[in-house]
Design an enzyme around this catalytic site. Structure first.
Site, mmCIF file in Angstrom:
data_model
loop_
_atom_site.group_PDB
_atom_site.id
_atom_site.type_symbol
_atom_site.label_atom_id
_atom_site.label_comp_id
_atom_site.label_asym_id
_atom_site.label_seq_id
_atom_site.Cartn_x
_atom_site.Cartn_y
_atom_site.Cartn_z
ATOM 1 N N SER A 1 -14.787 4.792 0.561
ATOM 2 C CA SER A 1 -15.171 4.957 1.965
ATOM 3 C C SER A 1 -16.524 5.668 2.046
ATOM 4 O O SER A 1 -16.706 6.748 1.481
ATOM 5 C CB SER A 1 -14.115 5.777 2.709
ATOM 6 O OG SER A 1 -12.868 5.118 2.692
ATOM 7 N N ARG B 1 0.863 -1.185 0.000
ATOM 8 C CA ARG B 1 0.000 0.000 0.000
ATOM 9 C C ARG B 1 0.901 1.237 0.000
ATOM 10 O O ARG B 1 1.768 1.363 0.860
ATOM 11 C CB ARG B 1 -0.928 -0.006 1.214
ATOM 12 C CG ARG B 1 -1.847 -1.221 1.260
ATOM 13 C CD ARG B 1 -2.617 -1.295 2.563
ATOM 14 N NE ARG B 1 -3.623 -0.260 2.672
ATOM 15 C CZ ARG B 1 -4.911 -0.408 2.356
ATOM 16 N NH1 ARG B 1 -5.330 -1.578 1.883
ATOM 17 N NH2 ARG B 1 -5.767 0.574 2.490
ATOM 18 N N ASP C 1 9.665 24.400 27.292
ATOM 19 C CA ASP C 1 8.228 24.274 27.082
ATOM 20 C C ASP C 1 7.621 23.168 27.943
ATOM 21 O O ASP C 1 6.525 23.328 28.490
ATOM 22 C CB ASP C 1 7.953 23.982 25.608
ATOM 23 C CG ASP C 1 6.476 23.814 25.318
ATOM 24 O OD1 ASP C 1 5.725 24.786 25.513
ATOM 25 O OD2 ASP C 1 6.073 22.711 24.914
ATOM 26 N N ARG D 1 -1.893 -1.024 -3.794
ATOM 27 C CA ARG D 1 -3.055 -0.168 -3.576
ATOM 28 C C ARG D 1 -2.565 1.245 -3.276
ATOM 29 O O ARG D 1 -1.678 1.439 -2.437
ATOM 30 C CB ARG D 1 -3.918 -0.678 -2.424
ATOM 31 C CG ARG D 1 -5.127 0.209 -2.137
ATOM 32 C CD ARG D 1 -6.110 -0.456 -1.189
ATOM 33 N NE ARG D 1 -6.693 -1.644 -1.799
ATOM 34 C CZ ARG D 1 -7.704 -1.641 -2.654
ATOM 35 N NH1 ARG D 1 -8.255 -0.486 -3.011
ATOM 36 N NH2 ARG D 1 -8.165 -2.758 -3.156
ATOM 37 N N CYS E 1 -6.114 15.640 2.422
ATOM 38 C CA CYS E 1 -7.436 15.070 2.174
ATOM 39 C C CYS E 1 -8.446 16.207 2.101
ATOM 40 O O CYS E 1 -8.296 17.242 2.758
ATOM 41 C CB CYS E 1 -7.822 14.094 3.283
ATOM 42 S SG CYS E 1 -9.366 13.204 2.931
ATOM 43 N N CYS F 1 -12.680 13.096 8.231
ATOM 44 C CA CYS F 1 -13.421 12.026 8.897
ATOM 45 C C CYS F 1 -13.013 11.908 10.368
ATOM 46 O O CYS F 1 -11.832 11.930 10.707
ATOM 47 C CB CYS F 1 -13.182 10.701 8.182
ATOM 48 S SG CYS F 1 -13.739 10.722 6.466
ATOM 49 N N CYS G 1 3.500 -2.849 9.947
ATOM 50 C CA CYS G 1 2.234 -3.177 10.610
ATOM 51 C C CYS G 1 1.430 -1.906 10.776
ATOM 52 O O CYS G 1 1.959 -0.882 11.234
ATOM 53 C CB CYS G 1 2.490 -3.825 11.974
ATOM 54 S SG CYS G 1 0.974 -4.158 12.923
#
EC number: 4.1.99.22
Length: 636
Positions: free
Chosen positions: A178, A73, A606, A123, A80, A84, A329
């Site tokens: 999707s 992939r 910080d 993909r 995007c 979502c 993974c």
């Protein structure tokens, strides 16, 4: 070394009678009038030939548990056009600078390498892959790769209807869309944007162009869309859809909660109550989905059970993020940068060794849903596209220059996944540096943190205990004129095009005086914001890599080594920081080292400012530099 699956070889053999077969098997097509028996004998003969001559599957893509990774992939972009809720935090995500994303040429180079080693399915993902301007051209280039059987895309569908005819012509063979609701108003709530009708138009365009099945991915979330399970399943009655119900998965920023997850068995029971005749459908061994079909329906439904019933044992997937990291993974947080090695000039064999080492470290299975929900991982949009932590110990601790006489009672706390640019040397790969604590004679804990992104065990970088001042050496050549201004006094970048490439190393330091209260909290790792030393070390590494974006007239340098070290000084209630950078090129890396040390110091401020504002940053300075026309420098 396992044999390449016969089915893949057979498909490649039968793909076209017009070209030769790389395995050497004779390719002939039966005449139209030939008997079925003769055709069957021909097929059996080919199968027998492949059994005897099948090429071995790549050892580089086979992990220690025998899993052969034939599915890649590739994320084309981090951007995007939707937001979502389960994929991206509401505030969005910080995007990687364009220069750090894979170019089209780099994507195709890596794709060719993986396909050559046995990957037969690629993909394209994102972000949203269809907003990348050259996505059609990328598909067309992938289609030319010998041995690549399937080119798929996972899309939100907003641009699909417009681009699909071109994509199909270019060679796109599989589509996942999707869609989490069939209610337009709810769609807008889930994705925080409009566009429901464009997605539906894309689905129907895919059906119209003959894609079968058209896969529809639906993430099921309790209290949001689990009441639409039956409506989605009903779509498969008259449409060639594979509606895939996905268990809600935890990713950084999506506020995962176990109570939001609807399990596979619960979803299956809901569908079975409406259609008791629901039948299980056989699936491929490496499939992530459990498939079912309602008798008489044109399509089918599937369940992706990542959380309740993992499918790690048959996983054959690898991922390349948009910024060029190999992720073995989906739920792991260990990554290795192929981009950096590629840009550093690594050969094909060297890249394969890096890939093979990463695949070889892949674990038997992911940590389980409750552990995953506590792990630091990318937001989903950046995966199907910081450096991260993992719990695996270093495979080869001998590459670290830790002095056993200097350290006593070392206790590892956590390992760190190195993701910085490295030049390939020999056949070793970057390993994971240790984070440790030392109990001193004074009764205090002293924590040390070192990051290494280097392959050379004999590096000149300083060890955790080497804080002694260095003596001057070599010619101390300086210029009597500023180099970053022109003859009229205007700012100008130095032209280094004609300078020779030399090995450049620079070391810089900084000190942060925390005060007793903040020092104790850092020492005991009890700050509410988290581990200050780890975060500061991360910031130092990241800062070194983006120095040219922070300092206007700095040249971009491809660093081959970054090391950031932090040491607690209990006598001064201070943290000592030392940053080392190395590269081979026409310009030095002292700015990278100084930026790294300074940003690490600022990050400590910080992290601790809520406890005390009486924190002092001091002694930000160059310790040493080697290489270049002006000679070496070592601070006395």
């Amino acid at each position: 070394m396992a044999a390449r699956p016969l089915s893949r070889m057979l498909r490649r053999l039968l793909r076209s009678s017009a070209r030769s077969c790389s395995s050497g098997a004779p390719v002939t097509q039966p005449c139209p009038g030939e008997s079925a028996r003769a055709a069957s004998e021909e097929l059996s003969r080919r199968r027998q030939f492949l059994r005897e001559h099948a090429a071995p599957f790549s050892a580089f893509l086979t992990d220690s548990f025998g899993r052969q990774h034939s599915y890649l992939r590739i994320s084309l972009t981090e951007k995007c056009n939707l937001r979502c809720q389960y994929c991206m935090p509401e505030e969005g995500v910080p995007l990687t600078p364009k220069a750090n994303l894979l170019t089209t040429e780099e994507i195709l180079t890596l794709a060719r390498l993986f396909v050559k080693e046995g990957v037969d399915k690629i993909r394209l993902t994102g972000g949203e892959p269809l907003i990348r301007p050259d996505v059609v051209d990328i598909v067309a280039q992938l289609q030319r790769l010998e041995g690549l059987r399937t080119i798929g895309v996972t899309t939100n569908g907003i641009n699909l209807a417009r681009l699909l005819p071109q994509l199909q012509k270019a060679g796109l063979s599989a589509i996942n869309i999707s869609l989490d609701t069939l209610v337009p108003a709810k769609f807008e709530f889930i994705v925080r944007r409009k566009g429901f009708h464009k997605v539906m138009e894309g689905i129907h365009k895919a059906i119209e162009l003959g894609y079968n099945p058209v896969k529809v991915n639906c993430v099921v979330m309790r209290g949001l869309n689990e009441d639409e399970l039956l409506d989605f399943a009903a779509l498969t009655e008259g449409l060639p859809l594979d509606v895939r119900f996905i268990e809600y998965m935890p990713f950084d920023g999506n506020k995962w909660n176990f109570k939001k997850m609807v399990s596979y068995k619960e979803m299956l029971d809901t569908v079975r109550q409406q259609w008791p005749e629901l039948e299980k459908v056989p699936e491929e061994e490496s499939s992530t989905a459990k498939a079912f079909k309602i008798p008489g329906f044109q399509g089918q439904i599937s369940f992706i059970t990542s959380m309740s019933e993992h499918f790690c044992g048959t996983c054959n997937r690898l991922r390349i993020t948009a910024d060029g990291n190999l992720k073995v993974c989906l739920f792991g947080n260990s990554e290795v940068s192929l981009r950096d090695h590629l840009r550093a000039g690594a050969s094909e064999q060297e890249l394969l060794r890096i890939i093979g080492a990463a695949v070889g470290r892949k674990k038997r299975q992911h940590a389980g849903m409750f552990s995953i929900s506590q792990m630091k991982n990318r937001p989903m949009i950046l995966i199907e596209l910081f450096l991260m932590f993992h719990n695996s110990p270093p495979a080869n601790p001998s590459i670290f220059s830790w002095d056993p006489l200097h350290f006593q009672g070392l206790r590892p706390r956590m390992s760190f996944s190195s993701q910085v640019a490295t030049l390939w040397k020999g056949c070793r790969v970057p390993q994971t540096p240790p984070l440790a604590q030392q109990r001193l004679g004074s009764g205090f804990f002293q924590r040390h943190y070192t990051s290494r992104a280097d392959l050379d065990a004999n590096s000149k970088c300083l060890s955790p205990g080497s804080w002694a001042s260095a003596a001057p050496s070599g010619p101390q050549l300086t210029s009597e004129q500023l180099t970053h201004v022109d003859a009229e006094g205007r700012a100008a970048m130095v032209d280094v095009g004609r300078k020779p490439d030399t090995e450049r190393v620079a070391v810089a330091s900084a000190v942060v005086l925390l005060g007793p209260v903040a020092f104790k909290l850092v020492q005991q790792n009890q700050l509410k914001k988290g581990d200050a030393l780890v975060v500061a070390q991360l910031a130092g590494v990241q800062a070194a890599k983006v120095t040219s974006q922070l300092i206007p007239l700095c040249h971009h340098v491809a660093l081959s080594h970054i090391q950031v070290q932090l040491e607690l000084d209990s006598t001064r209630h201070a943290v000592k920081i030392q940053a080392s950078c190395r590269a081979r090129g026409p310009t030095g890396v002292e700015m990278e080292a100084l930026t790294s040390a300074a940003v690490a110091a600022l990050t400590l401020y910080d992290m601790c400012k809520a406890v005390s504002r009486d924190i002092v940053l001091e002694e930000i300075k160059l310790i040493s530099k080697t290489g270049g026309q002006r000679g070496d420098f070592h601070r006395a």
